[in-house]
Write a protein that holds these residues in place. Structure first.
Motif, PDB file in Angstrom:
ATOM      1  N   LEU A   7      -0.950   7.980  -9.728  1.00 50.32           N
ATOM      2  CA  LEU A   7      -0.341   7.106  -8.725  1.00 50.32           C
ATOM      3  C   LEU A   7      -1.403   6.545  -7.778  1.00 50.32           C
ATOM      4  CD1 LEU A   7       2.887   9.147  -8.048  1.00 50.32           C
ATOM      5  CD2 LEU A   7       2.838   6.739  -8.746  1.00 50.32           C
ATOM      6  N   CYS A   8      -2.323   7.395  -7.342  1.00 47.33           N
ATOM      7  CA  CYS A   8      -3.393   6.922  -6.455  1.00 47.33           C
ATOM      8  C   CYS A   8      -4.300   5.916  -7.170  1.00 47.33           C
ATOM      9  CB  CYS A   8      -4.199   8.104  -5.908  1.00 47.33           C
ATOM     10  SG  CYS A   8      -3.270   9.099  -4.709  1.00 47.33           S
ATOM     11  N   LYS A   9      -4.577   6.145  -8.441  1.00 48.66           N
ATOM     12  CA  LYS A   9      -5.398   5.199  -9.207  1.00 48.66           C
ATOM     13  C   LYS A   9      -4.657   3.877  -9.413  1.00 48.66           C
ATOM     14  CE  LYS A   9      -8.223   8.625 -11.551  1.00 48.66           C
ATOM     15  NZ  LYS A   9      -8.489   9.366 -12.777  1.00 48.66           N
ATOM     16  N   ALA A  10      -3.350   3.937  -9.607  1.00 49.21           N
ATOM     17  CA  ALA A  10      -2.561   2.712  -9.771  1.00 49.21           C
ATOM     18  C   ALA A  10      -2.588   1.885  -8.488  1.00 49.21           C
ATOM     19  CB  ALA A  10      -1.125   3.054 -10.158  1.00 49.21           C
ATOM     20  N   VAL A  11      -2.543   2.550  -7.345  1.00 47.34           N
ATOM     21  CA  VAL A  11      -2.640   1.856  -6.056  1.00 47.34           C
ATOM     22  C   VAL A  11      -3.953   1.078  -5.998  1.00 47.34           C
ATOM     23  CG1 VAL A  11      -3.039   2.254  -3.579  1.00 47.34           C
ATOM     24  CG2 VAL A  11      -1.109   3.363  -4.737  1.00 47.34           C
ATOM     25  N   GLU A  12      -5.027   1.726  -6.388  1.00 50.91           N
ATOM     26  CA  GLU A  12      -6.347   1.077  -6.371  1.00 50.91           C
ATOM     27  C   GLU A  12      -6.405  -0.088  -7.365  1.00 50.91           C
ATOM     28  OE1 GLU A  12      -9.098   1.769  -4.385  1.00 50.91           O
ATOM     29  OE2 GLU A  12      -7.642   3.027  -3.325  1.00 50.91           O
TER      30      GLU A  12
END
Length: 176
Positions: free
Chosen positions: A122-127
Motif C-alpha cells: 500500500l505504501c509503495k502504491a502511494v509512491e
C-alpha cells in the motif's frame, strides 16, 4: 485554462465489512458529493487496491502440522488449491468493489491487485501513483490482536507519504 492534474486516492480493499464500508463511506462523503452530478467527472482518480496474501503465508498461519510428514507428500496439491482460492477471492473482491462504484454511477476508478505484505505494498502504491490520500478501513482490533496480527492502518499512517484516512465502521446497535 487547462484542467488541473488528476489527483489520486488509493482505497485499500478486501472482503471484510470494514473495508467495503470504508469504500462506501469515501464515495458517499468525499468523492461523489464533490462531483455535483453523476455526469460531471470526478476531481479524483480512485485506485481500489487489493493485496493478496502469498499462499505460503496462508499455509504458515494454518500451523506447522500442515507440513508434517503425512501431509508433505500432498503439499504441492494443497499449495495449488490455496493459490486458486486466493485468486478466486481477489476476483470476488474486484467484483464487489466494482459493483459498489457502479451502483453509485462512479466510473473514475480502477482496480489493482498485488501479492505480498499489504503494509508495504500500500505504501509503495502511494509512491508509484503519487496519491494524495490513502483510505483504509479499521478492523477495530484490540491491542493484543494488533500485536499478533499487525495493523495495516497503523503502519500506513506512520509510513505512507500522503494523508491517511482510517474509516471506522460504526458498531451495530443490535446484538448478533
Amino acid at each position: 485554462m487547462a484542467d488541473a492534474p488528476e489527483k489520486k486516492i488509493i482505497i485499500g480493499v478486501d472482503d471484510s465489512g470494514e473495508s467495503l464500508y470504508s469504500l462506501e463511506w469515501t464515495l458517499d462523503h468525499l468523492i461523489i458529493p464533490m462531483k455535483g452530478t453523476t455526469t460531471e467527472p470526478s476531481r479524483f482518480k480512485v485506485i481500489l487496491f487489493h493485496v493478496k496474501p502469498p499462499a505460503t503465508h496462508v499455509l504458515r498461519l494454518a500451523g506447522p502440522e500442515i507440513w508434517s510428514p503425512p501431509l508433505v507428500a500432498g503439499a504441492a496439491d494443497v499449495l495449488t488449491r490455496v493459490e486458486s482460492d486466493i485468486k478466486r477471492m481477489a476476483t470476488s473482491v474486484a467484483k464487489m468493489v466494482t459493483d459498489i462504484c457502479e451502483r453509485r454511477s462512479f466510473k473514475d476508478f480502477e482496480v489493482e491487485t498485488a501479492e505480498g505484505d499489504a503494509r508495504d505494498l500500500l505504501c509503495k502504491a502511494v509512491e508509484r501513483h503519487k496519491a494524495e490520500m490513502l483510505v483504509l478501513g479499521s478492523h477495530g482490533y484490540g491491542a493484543f490482536k494488533r500485536v499478533i496480527l499487525g495493523s495495516v492502518s497503523d503502519y500506513c499512517a506512520h509510513h505512507a507519504h500522503c494523508s491517511v484516512l482510517i474509516v471506522k465502521k460504526p458498531k451495530s446497535s443490535t446484538a448478533h
